[in-house]
Design a protein around this motif. Structure first.
Motif, PDB file in Angstrom:
ATOM      1  N   PRO A 350       9.501 -31.436   7.978  1.00  0.00           N
ATOM      2  CA  PRO A 350       9.973 -31.807   6.643  1.00  0.00           C
ATOM      3  C   PRO A 350      10.714 -30.642   5.998  1.00  0.00           C
ATOM      4  O   PRO A 350      10.667 -29.504   6.472  1.00  0.00           O
ATOM      5  CB  PRO A 350       8.681 -32.148   5.890  1.00  0.00           C
ATOM      6  N   TYR A 351      11.364 -30.935   4.899  1.00  0.00           N
ATOM      7  CA  TYR A 351      12.270 -30.004   4.234  1.00  0.00           C
ATOM      8  C   TYR A 351      11.640 -28.630   3.984  1.00  0.00           C
ATOM      9  O   TYR A 351      12.212 -27.597   4.356  1.00  0.00           O
ATOM     10  CB  TYR A 351      12.718 -30.642   2.924  1.00  0.00           C
ATOM     11  N   HIS A 352      10.479 -28.589   3.348  1.00  0.00           N
ATOM     12  CA  HIS A 352       9.903 -27.296   2.974  1.00  0.00           C
ATOM     13  C   HIS A 352       9.317 -26.543   4.170  1.00  0.00           C
ATOM     14  O   HIS A 352       9.374 -25.306   4.218  1.00  0.00           O
ATOM     15  CB  HIS A 352       8.842 -27.471   1.892  1.00  0.00           C
ATOM     16  N   ILE A 437      16.823 -16.597  -0.374  1.00  0.00           N
ATOM     17  CA  ILE A 437      16.462 -17.816   0.358  1.00  0.00           C
ATOM     18  C   ILE A 437      16.251 -18.973  -0.611  1.00  0.00           C
ATOM     19  O   ILE A 437      16.691 -20.104  -0.362  1.00  0.00           O
ATOM     20  CB  ILE A 437      15.206 -17.572   1.216  1.00  0.00           C
ATOM     21  N   GLU A 438      15.591 -18.710  -1.722  1.00  0.00           N
ATOM     22  CA  GLU A 438      15.349 -19.768  -2.709  1.00  0.00           C
ATOM     23  C   GLU A 438      16.660 -20.300  -3.272  1.00  0.00           C
ATOM     24  O   GLU A 438      16.800 -21.511  -3.508  1.00  0.00           O
ATOM     25  CB  GLU A 438      14.465 -19.228  -3.833  1.00  0.00           C
ATOM     26  N   THR A 443      13.507 -24.787  -3.389  1.00  0.00           N
ATOM     27  CA  THR A 443      12.320 -25.636  -3.427  1.00  0.00           C
ATOM     28  C   THR A 443      12.630 -26.868  -4.267  1.00  0.00           C
ATOM     29  O   THR A 443      13.232 -26.767  -5.337  1.00  0.00           O
ATOM     30  CB  THR A 443      11.136 -24.872  -4.037  1.00  0.00           C
ATOM     31  N   LEU A 444      12.218 -28.043  -3.788  1.00  0.00           N
ATOM     32  CA  LEU A 444      12.531 -29.297  -4.472  1.00  0.00           C
ATOM     33  C   LEU A 444      11.260 -30.019  -4.889  1.00  0.00           C
ATOM     34  O   LEU A 444      10.232 -29.958  -4.195  1.00  0.00           O
ATOM     35  CB  LEU A 444      13.370 -30.208  -3.569  1.00  0.00           C
ATOM     36  N   GLU A 499       4.849 -30.125   1.918  1.00  0.00           N
ATOM     37  CA  GLU A 499       4.246 -29.218   0.956  1.00  0.00           C
ATOM     38  C   GLU A 499       4.930 -27.854   0.999  1.00  0.00           C
ATOM     39  O   GLU A 499       5.317 -27.371   2.062  1.00  0.00           O
ATOM     40  CB  GLU A 499       2.758 -29.044   1.243  1.00  0.00           C
ATOM     41  N   VAL A 500       5.066 -27.239  -0.172  1.00  0.00           N
ATOM     42  CA  VAL A 500       5.546 -25.862  -0.212  1.00  0.00           C
ATOM     43  C   VAL A 500       4.461 -24.940   0.332  1.00  0.00           C
ATOM     44  O   VAL A 500       4.696 -24.100   1.193  1.00  0.00           O
ATOM     45  CB  VAL A 500       5.932 -25.452  -1.648  1.00  0.00           C
TER      46      VAL A 500
END
Length: 724
Positions: A350-352, A437-438, A443-444, A499-500
């Motif tokens: 997933p994305y994070h 990086i952020e 982060t979404l 999840e982050v």
């Protein structure tokens, strides 16, 4: 314990009590019955004493302090055993099997053994294979049994027995017909009770079916769908112990329904269970408004899953050359290297999580570039660039007065493996690199992201091209609070983002941990009233049980949701394809024959191709109607409820009405449930007062709703017909 029976003294065919609740006082039959009751009372006393000794022993072990994690785990297991024995106090023994070989087995809520080591079971757990003939043996297929006995108890007292010979001398179609009908005739309390003593063969077949894939059970009103679903949970947790380590998720149609069934699983000894509705699966998200059926149908379609996947994929950063600053110097990561790292990080994540994987790779890449550039500078130094070496040493922060080592940058100017790893750690902990990086891969938040998507017609049209312009406009015009159909979309986005940080949720018991963690993977999922699930809600289920170990029960003819599915194949094809197994419950135990006779025309008007289930009992009370004017509704409803409560004293009465009549009725009826047809789904009462059935039929999918409303009673149905 293996015991023998003397079938020459059989009480076969003897009923357990007289109509006034007393044992018969004369005739040979009553003598045999009294002897049978005394025999079972002696056994119940024996089993109860054994249970009490085990409970005391476990309590003593639990009184000692657990000093380490292993002992804590052991005490959790002992606590579960203790609590199961305590809950088994009511109805501890309810059945007996007399084998053709003379052996006797008693069946109960839990398994018990004699004190003697290695002895045969004193009491067989109803979920054990040895107990199955109690539910499935027939005169045609006795399965090695000569007789089945149902034992009725109140507290610690045996109040009756009901015997069935399995030698072909009787041909009753129901298992334990006397015990079953007696249970069905009991007053309703507003809470579902266990049915382990009266389960029927077709129910037991489903309860014990293999949990190898989706099992979808079609069952009309009163067929025991919910009973089957909950007892299947208990059976699976007993049979597959590892499943308890993952917990079982039970999805119901409403909070009221979950409250109604709340006592069943604890009573069966199961605590590794999380109960929820689709609206409450995300514990930190709440439904804030109602929505139109049109919007609910649009947002329930399976098309949203690939649309959201494409939407999140579009938010991933694109490969390009990265310029990073480290300790006063700029370093370049080539676009080709970034592309390779991106592809590796995104694969299957997933994305994070992909973002975290890429960040880790970037830390290594930057450290390697720094080391390579240092090596290049060293090479230049060897050609006479002493000033460059001094500058590099200053940039690396070396202390020339520290103790020298035999290898590394202090000797030859090259970083050792240990120094390179230290550099990577420093880069990973650097706030400037983290900010870079952020900014590049932010982060979404799933809620913000979904809000942005749903309110932007242009973006909607891009990622959900299957929607018509009118549907896109309708979706984009919705107000801000979340509606029920938004929850599966939020869940899908949360899953795609990941999840982050994923800390372990607190809680001593597995159910507590599972309840707090959105991404928990369950050992099994049970869905009641599954015909109401949208395609996106089915996706919610699969995310929580990728093994597809699912039991779904429902009645496609009772579907009232906004989707247009008229068959189970249509309802699940988009998510499950053809990879599911069908089962059916055909006998109506709850709803009396007098009421079920009214349902044929209603089903036909609903467009159903199915026949209603076959009712096997009669209440002896004919359904009645009273025609009134709208102005008379309040007083007529109050009078009717009062009379029904008098007739069914000690039981329950429920009122079902069209949505637009609920407020008026709640103003005058404050001591009984007043519900819409949808809200009444899955519930039952001794008597139902159905108000304005024509008004219910006129609602969306109203004939399906009327079918639900007609079949909620176990004894009496009254209808108030409003003139128009």
């Amino acid at each position: 314990m293996r015991r023998t029976s003397d079938l020459s003294n059989s009480t076969a065919g003897v009923n357990d009590v007289t109509p006034d609740g007393q044992l018969p006082t004369s005739t040979t039959e009553s003598v045999a019955l009294r002897s049978a009751v005394a025999e079972e009372q002696a056994f119940l006393d024996l089993a109860t004493a054994r249970r009490d000794r085990l409970t005391d022993r476990l309590q003593a072990e639990l009184s000692s302090e657990a000093l380490d994690a292993l002992e804590q785990a052991r005490q959790r297991m002992l606590r579960q055993q203790h609590d199961e024995l305590v809950r088994a106090g009511e109805g501890l023994v309810f059945g007996r099997l007399d084998g053709l070989d003379g052996t006797v087995r008693h069946v109960g809520r839990v398994g018990l053994r004699d004190d003697a080591e290695g002895s045969e079971p004193l009491l067989v757990d109803w979920r054990a294979p040895a107990a199955r003939p109690f539910y499935t043996a027939t005169a045609v297929d006795p399965q090695g049994q000569a007789r089945r006995r149902h034992i009725r108890t109140t507290g610690s007292t045996v109040v009756g027995v009901d015997d069935e010979p399995l030698d072909g001398t009787t041909t009753a179609e129901l298992v334990g017909e006397g015990a079953l009908l007696a249970a069905l005739d009991q007053r309703r309390t507003g809470h579902m009770s266990t049915a382990i003593s009266t389960l029927q063969r077709e129910q037991d077949d489903i309860i014990r079916a293999e949990a190898t894939g989706p099992l979808i059970v079609q069952g009309g009103p009163g067929t025991g769908k919910t009973v089957v679903a909950l007892h299947r949970v208990a059976y699976l947790l007993f049979t597959h112990r590892k499943m308890a380590e993952q917990a079982v998720l039970v999805l119901g149609p409403s909070p009221r329904f979950l409250q109604y069934i709340a006592q069943v699983l604890p009573a069966l000894g199961e605590t590794a269970v999380v109960s929820a509705t689709c609206d409450t699966l995300l514990h930190d998200v709440h439904v804030g408004r109602d929505e139109s059926r049109l919007l609910a149908e649009i947002k329930g379609r399976a098309l949203w899953q690939p649309a959201l996947e494409s939407y999140v994929a579009s938010l991933l950063p694109r490969a390009r050359e990265l310029k990073l600053r480290w300790e006063g110097e700029f370093y370049l990561i080539p676009a080709a290297t970034v592309a390779q790292a991106l592809a590796s990080a995104v694969q299957g994540r997933p994305y994070h999580r992909a973002r975290a994987a890429f960040a880790e790779q970037l830390h290594h890449l930057l450290a390697d570039v720094v080391a390579e550039q240092r090596e290049a500078l060293i090479n230049e130094m060897e050609e006479g660039f002493e000033d460059i070496l001094a500058r590099v040493d200053r940039s690396m922060g070396h202390d020339h007065h520290s103790a020298r080592t035999s290898t590394g940058s202090d000797i030859d100017g090259l970083l050792s493996d240990e120094e390179t790893e230290q550099l990577r750690r420093r880069i990973a902990e650097n706030a400037t690199i983290a900010r870079f990086i952020e900014a590049w891969w932010p982060t979404l938040d799933p809620a913000t992201l979904l809000g942005d998507l749903l309110t932007d017609p242009t973006v909607l049209g891009r990622f959900a091209p299957q929607l018509s312009p009118e549907e896109i406009t309708a979706v984009a015009a919705e107000p801000a609070p979340w509606a029920a159909s938004d929850i599966p979309l939020l869940d899908a986005l949360a899953d795609l983002l990941g999840e982050v940080d994923a800390p372990q949720p607190p809680g001593e018991f597995v159910a507590d941990r599972a309840r707090r963690q959105r991404g928990w993977v369950y050992g099994h999922v049970v869905i009641d009233e599954a015909q109401e699930l949208s395609e996106m809600q089915w996706h919610m289920v699969l995310r929580r049980c990728p093994s597809r170990s699912i039991t779904a029960v429902g009645d496609i003819d009772q579907a009232e949701a906004a989707h247009r599915h008229a068959s189970w194949a249509e309802a699940v094809r988009a998510v499950l394809g053809d990879r599911w197994t069908a089962a059916e419950l055909t006998i109506c135990y709850r709803t009396p024959r007098e009421v079920m006779d009214l349902t044929g025309p209603v089903l036909k008007a609903a467009g159903s191709q199915n026949a209603p289930p076959r009712a096997v009992r009669s209440s002896g009370v004919a359904p009645w109607e009273l025609t009134i004017t709208p102005a008379e509704l309040a007083s007529a409803a109050v009078d009717a409820v009062r009379q029904l409560r008098q007739r069914w004293h000690g039981g329950t009465v429920g009122v079902i009405a069209p949505t637009d009549r609920i407020a008026e009725l709640l103003a005058v009826l404050n001591d009984v449930p007043v519900l819409t047809a949808t809200q009444s789904k899955g519930l039952e009462w001794d008597a139902t007062l159905l108000i304005d059935p024509q008004g219910i039929a006129a609602e969306p999918r109203g004939w399906n709703g009327l079918y639900v409303a007609l079949t909620r009673c176990t004894q009496e149905l009254g209808q108030l017909i409003l003139t128009r």
